[in-house]
Design a protein around this motif. Structure first.
Motif, short mmCIF file in Angstrom:
data_model
loop_
_atom_site.label_atom_id
_atom_site.label_comp_id
_atom_site.label_asym_id
_atom_site.label_seq_id
_atom_site.Cartn_x
_atom_site.Cartn_y
_atom_site.Cartn_z
N UNK A 1 0.83 -1.21 0.00
CA UNK A 1 0.00 0.00 0.00
C UNK A 1 0.86 1.25 0.00
N UNK A 2 1.94 1.25 0.78
CA UNK A 2 2.84 2.41 0.82
C UNK A 2 3.57 2.57 -0.51
N UNK A 3 3.94 1.45 -1.14
CA UNK A 3 4.62 1.50 -2.42
C UNK A 3 3.71 2.14 -3.49
N UNK A 4 2.46 1.77 -3.50
CA UNK A 4 1.52 2.31 -4.49
C UNK A 4 1.28 3.79 -4.25
N UNK A 5 1.22 4.22 -3.00
CA UNK A 5 0.95 5.63 -2.68
C UNK A 5 2.17 6.54 -2.83
N UNK A 6 3.36 5.94 -2.84
CA UNK A 6 4.58 6.74 -2.93
C UNK A 6 4.69 7.38 -4.32
N UNK B 1 7.64 9.41 -5.17
CA UNK B 1 9.03 9.60 -5.59
C UNK B 1 9.66 8.26 -5.96
N UNK B 2 10.66 8.33 -6.81
CA UNK B 2 11.37 7.13 -7.26
C UNK B 2 12.14 6.50 -6.10
N UNK B 3 12.79 7.33 -5.28
CA UNK B 3 13.55 6.81 -4.15
C UNK B 3 12.64 6.16 -3.11
N UNK B 4 11.46 6.72 -2.94
CA UNK B 4 10.48 6.12 -2.02
C UNK B 4 10.03 4.75 -2.52
N UNK B 5 9.77 4.66 -3.83
CA UNK B 5 9.35 3.37 -4.40
C UNK B 5 10.47 2.34 -4.29
N UNK B 6 11.71 2.76 -4.53
CA UNK B 6 12.85 1.84 -4.41
C UNK B 6 13.01 1.37 -2.96
#
Length: 117
Positions: free
Chosen positions: A39-44, A46-51
């Motif tokens: 859920x956090x990955x989908x809502x992120x 920024x690229x660094x947040x997704x990584x």
């Protein structure tokens, strides 16, 4: 004899369930954490947040895969459920039980079942 076998199987399943209870709890916790990370990955945005969330998800997924013994505990829990459901179940085979009927086909089926024993 049937009750004894059900009791013995239930005892083995209970011991397996208790032995794998810790890994089952850890597997449930890691699956819940994987859901939160997804859920956090989908809502992120920024690229660094997704990584970062992807790396954390891979770490938690490795923890989840290391608890494959929890599957044995789940199978043991299902076996306990089946044993519980079959404990007072009566054998109700319509071919073998005696039917007070003059139907020749019913009597033939009963006699045939007795011959095949």
């Amino acid at each position: 004899m049937k009750k004894f076998m059900l009791f013995a199987g239930g005892l083995v399943a209970l011991l397996l369930l208790l032995a794998n209870l810790g890994s089952m709890v850890l597997l449930g916790l890691s699956v819940w954490l994987l859901y939160i990370v997804f859920k956090k990955f989908v809502r992120s945005e920024s690229i660094f947040g997704k990584i970062g969330w992807a790396i954390l998800g891979l770490i938690i997924a490795s923890i989840a895969f290391s608890n494959l013994y929890a599957v044995i505990g789940l199978v043991a829990a299902y076996a306990l459920y089946v044993i519980y459901k079959n404990w007072n179940k009566e054998d109700d085979d319509p071919v073998v039980r005696v039917i007070e009927d003059d139907d020749p086909f019913t009597n033939f089926e009963r006699e045939w079942a007795e011959l095949n024993k």
